[in-house]
Scaffold this motif. Sequence first.
Motif, PDB file in Angstrom:
ATOM      1  N   UNK A 158      17.606  54.415  13.630  1.00  0.00           N
ATOM      2  CA  UNK A 158      17.072  54.859  12.550  1.00  0.00           C
ATOM      3  C   UNK A 158      18.046  55.490  11.454  1.00  0.00           C
ATOM      4  N   UNK A 159      19.273  55.578  11.760  1.00  0.00           N
ATOM      5  CA  UNK A 159      20.319  55.890  10.845  1.00  0.00           C
ATOM      6  C   UNK A 159      20.662  54.519   9.838  1.00  0.00           C
ATOM      7  N   UNK A 160      20.775  53.481  10.642  1.00  0.00           N
ATOM      8  CA  UNK A 160      20.777  52.405   9.965  1.00  0.00           C
ATOM      9  C   UNK A 160      19.746  52.077   8.858  1.00  0.00           C
ATOM     10  N   UNK A 161      18.388  52.516   9.421  1.00  0.00           N
ATOM     11  CA  UNK A 161      17.377  52.225   8.559  1.00  0.00           C
ATOM     12  C   UNK A 161      17.466  52.923   7.199  1.00  0.00           C
ATOM     13  N   UNK A 162      17.878  54.294   7.428  1.00  0.00           N
ATOM     14  CA  UNK A 162      18.038  55.489   6.259  1.00  0.00           C
ATOM     15  C   UNK A 162      18.934  54.758   5.258  1.00  0.00           C
ATOM     16  N   UNK A 163      20.143  54.505   5.900  1.00  0.00           N
ATOM     17  CA  UNK A 163      21.297  53.786   4.761  1.00  0.00           C
ATOM     18  C   UNK A 163      20.938  52.413   4.193  1.00  0.00           C
ATOM     19  N   UNK A 164      20.508  51.778   4.935  1.00  0.00           N
ATOM     20  CA  UNK A 164      20.052  50.408   4.395  1.00  0.00           C
ATOM     21  C   UNK A 164      19.000  50.661   3.506  1.00  0.00           C
ATOM     22  N   UNK A 165      17.898  51.486   3.518  1.00  0.00           N
ATOM     23  CA  UNK A 165      17.134  51.799   2.626  1.00  0.00           C
ATOM     24  C   UNK A 165      17.711  52.531   1.474  1.00  0.00           C
ATOM     25  N   UNK A 166      18.359  53.348   1.731  1.00  0.00           N
ATOM     26  CA  UNK A 166      19.320  54.242   0.469  1.00  0.00           C
ATOM     27  C   UNK A 166      20.165  53.275  -0.294  1.00  0.00           C
ATOM     28  N   UNK A 167      20.709  52.287   0.064  1.00  0.00           N
ATOM     29  CA  UNK A 167      21.486  51.469  -0.604  1.00  0.00           C
ATOM     30  C   UNK A 167      20.661  50.557  -1.231  1.00  0.00           C
ATOM     31  N   UNK A 168      19.476  50.286  -0.868  1.00  0.00           N
ATOM     32  CA  UNK A 168      18.450  49.384  -1.690  1.00  0.00           C
ATOM     33  C   UNK A 168      17.731  50.284  -2.641  1.00  0.00           C
ATOM     34  N   UNK A 169      17.925  51.372  -2.429  1.00  0.00           N
ATOM     35  CA  UNK A 169      17.299  52.389  -3.487  1.00  0.00           C
ATOM     36  C   UNK A 169      18.445  52.220  -4.536  1.00  0.00           C
ATOM     37  N   UNK A 170      19.688  52.542  -4.427  1.00  0.00           N
ATOM     38  CA  UNK A 170      20.659  52.772  -5.504  1.00  0.00           C
ATOM     39  C   UNK A 170      21.347  51.469  -6.333  1.00  0.00           C
ATOM     40  N   UNK A 254      13.631  52.318  -7.117  1.00  0.00           N
ATOM     41  CA  UNK A 254      14.559  53.024  -6.442  1.00  0.00           C
ATOM     42  C   UNK A 254      13.801  54.148  -5.694  1.00  0.00           C
ATOM     43  N   UNK A 255      12.893  54.899  -6.507  1.00  0.00           N
ATOM     44  CA  UNK A 255      11.976  55.867  -5.635  1.00  0.00           C
ATOM     45  C   UNK A 255      11.276  55.343  -4.567  1.00  0.00           C
ATOM     46  N   UNK A 256      10.592  54.157  -4.903  1.00  0.00           N
ATOM     47  CA  UNK A 256       9.985  53.786  -3.693  1.00  0.00           C
ATOM     48  C   UNK A 256      10.740  53.258  -2.481  1.00  0.00           C
ATOM     49  N   UNK A 257      12.066  52.795  -2.561  1.00  0.00           N
ATOM     50  CA  UNK A 257      12.943  52.663  -1.611  1.00  0.00           C
ATOM     51  C   UNK A 257      13.317  54.171  -0.715  1.00  0.00           C
ATOM     52  N   UNK A 258      13.150  55.048  -1.478  1.00  0.00           N
ATOM     53  CA  UNK A 258      13.233  56.396  -0.978  1.00  0.00           C
ATOM     54  C   UNK A 258      12.118  56.816   0.115  1.00  0.00           C
ATOM     55  N   UNK A 259      11.040  56.300  -0.062  1.00  0.00           N
ATOM     56  CA  UNK A 259       9.974  56.462   0.991  1.00  0.00           C
ATOM     57  C   UNK A 259      10.385  55.855   2.393  1.00  0.00           C
ATOM     58  N   UNK A 260      10.893  54.597   2.331  1.00  0.00           N
ATOM     59  CA  UNK A 260      11.608  54.275   3.616  1.00  0.00           C
ATOM     60  C   UNK A 260      12.585  55.197   4.202  1.00  0.00           C
ATOM     61  N   UNK A 261      13.500  55.518   3.203  1.00  0.00           N
ATOM     62  CA  UNK A 261      14.469  56.070   3.772  1.00  0.00           C
ATOM     63  C   UNK A 261      14.421  57.877   3.987  1.00  0.00           C
ATOM     64  N   UNK A 262      13.397  58.399   3.695  1.00  0.00           N
ATOM     65  CA  UNK A 262      12.976  59.491   3.924  1.00  0.00           C
ATOM     66  C   UNK A 262      12.389  59.586   5.538  1.00  0.00           C
ATOM     67  N   UNK A 263      11.564  58.572   5.678  1.00  0.00           N
ATOM     68  CA  UNK A 263      11.119  58.210   6.999  1.00  0.00           C
ATOM     69  C   UNK A 263      12.149  58.154   8.012  1.00  0.00           C
ATOM     70  N   UNK A 264      12.976  57.278   7.766  1.00  0.00           N
ATOM     71  CA  UNK A 264      14.237  56.783   8.595  1.00  0.00           C
ATOM     72  C   UNK A 264      15.048  58.097   8.992  1.00  0.00           C
ATOM     73  N   UNK A 265      15.465  58.777   7.908  1.00  0.00           N
ATOM     74  CA  UNK A 265      16.422  59.990   7.950  1.00  0.00           C
ATOM     75  C   UNK A 265      15.716  61.062   8.675  1.00  0.00           C
ATOM     76  N   UNK A 266      14.281  61.435   8.678  1.00  0.00           N
ATOM     77  CA  UNK A 266      13.754  62.127   9.523  1.00  0.00           C
ATOM     78  C   UNK A 266      13.716  61.748  11.091  1.00  0.00           C
ATOM     79  N   UNK A 267      13.330  60.384  11.223  1.00  0.00           N
ATOM     80  CA  UNK A 267      13.370  59.980  12.530  1.00  0.00           C
ATOM     81  C   UNK A 267      14.666  59.838  13.139  1.00  0.00           C
TER      82      UNK A 267
END
Length: 401
Positions: A158-170, A254-267
């Motif tokens: 999940x952490x990998x998913x959060x960071x991967x999505x965050x990078x994709x957002x930035x 960028x905001x769209x990718x944060x949707x995935x990142x928020x899910x992954x961070x919480x998980x």
Amino acid sequence: MPATTPSNAASPAALEALTPRRLNSAAWALRIQFFVAGALFATWGVHVPTVKAHYGIGEQALAIAMLASGVGALIALSQAGRVIARFGPRLVAGAMGLCCAGAVSLLLTPGVYLGLVLILALFGATASLFDVAINAEATEIEHLSARPLMSGFHAMFSLGGMIGAGVGSALPLLGWTPATHLLVALGVAVLMVLGACAAMLKMRAGSEEKQPMSLPRGVLALIGTLAALGLIAEGAMYDWSVLFMKQERGSTASVSALGYASFSLAMALGRFGGDWVRARVAPIPLMTASGLLAAVGMALALLVPFEQAGLLGFALVGLGLSNVVPVLFSAAAKVPGVSAAHGIAAVSSLGYLGMMAGPPLIGMVAEHSSLTWGLASVVVFALFMALSASRALGGTRAPGA
């Protein structure tokens, strides 16, 4: 979220000489592999809108391509036990991790739709074998360590998913193109997979696994069904959350990718604390609360037409789903008259079927109505998990019992 499988070649006698330091090193190497697996899923997830635009396709065609990923995964899973028993988890994890990263890097390369279908079939097959291999070694490391570790391993996914999505957002904000992102992701994944493989346990490969797969029945089938529903919801977040934010809420890339990142961070947060929670809360109330929280979060994201509500809702879904798999797999290992290995393997197979087949079905619903209606199935499935917890887990002992 990855499914756990029993080790096929694992016993202390079949391992290299171990010291606490060596075992700890192997555990951290495995955490890196889980992180890479999560980051690769996220890299695919954040580029779903990019892929849709690149090939000029609608939700139904995209769903069919995703279904190819599921078919590839199921074919690979049917042979996973034999492959890992023959070659060992370390070799399979290394080879499949590299192939999975290569498949992700090729997402935007072909100019025809058939190319996308073939690439996603390869992605599904290699990702599933990578997942099974690292879970096989995770099971053995947990056994040798004599303490709960599995939730922590899955937290790294999940952490990998959060960071991967965050990078994709930035990266779009920095002017990076999607093709550049995929190429850099390939290079980083290759280095991490190879480095982690060097420190994984040298588990001896054994003879091929010849025991046929069997479908679960009775309470085991119900537990497996709940695992499938939970992983349908998890897979929906991987494949559709970014497109939902972009298409239904009009968010930027960028905001769209944060949707995935928020899910992954919480998980990830839920899983990092999962072993502590499961030691204090009995399975039935934990499963009930998890399902209700996921249902409320998904309903919030779908019904309140603001970006902030979507991000908060996806986070609640991630928190709600974070401990579903550990609870259900623990219950599967305690079903009377069924060995722990068989119970976990049976539930794992149904769970993977849900994770791979669910998102394409959601896409087909979206094509004929809307993505909002397609994702509404997540609310229904989460409520079913909550309402069925008592029946499925009635015979499960509380932690420490």
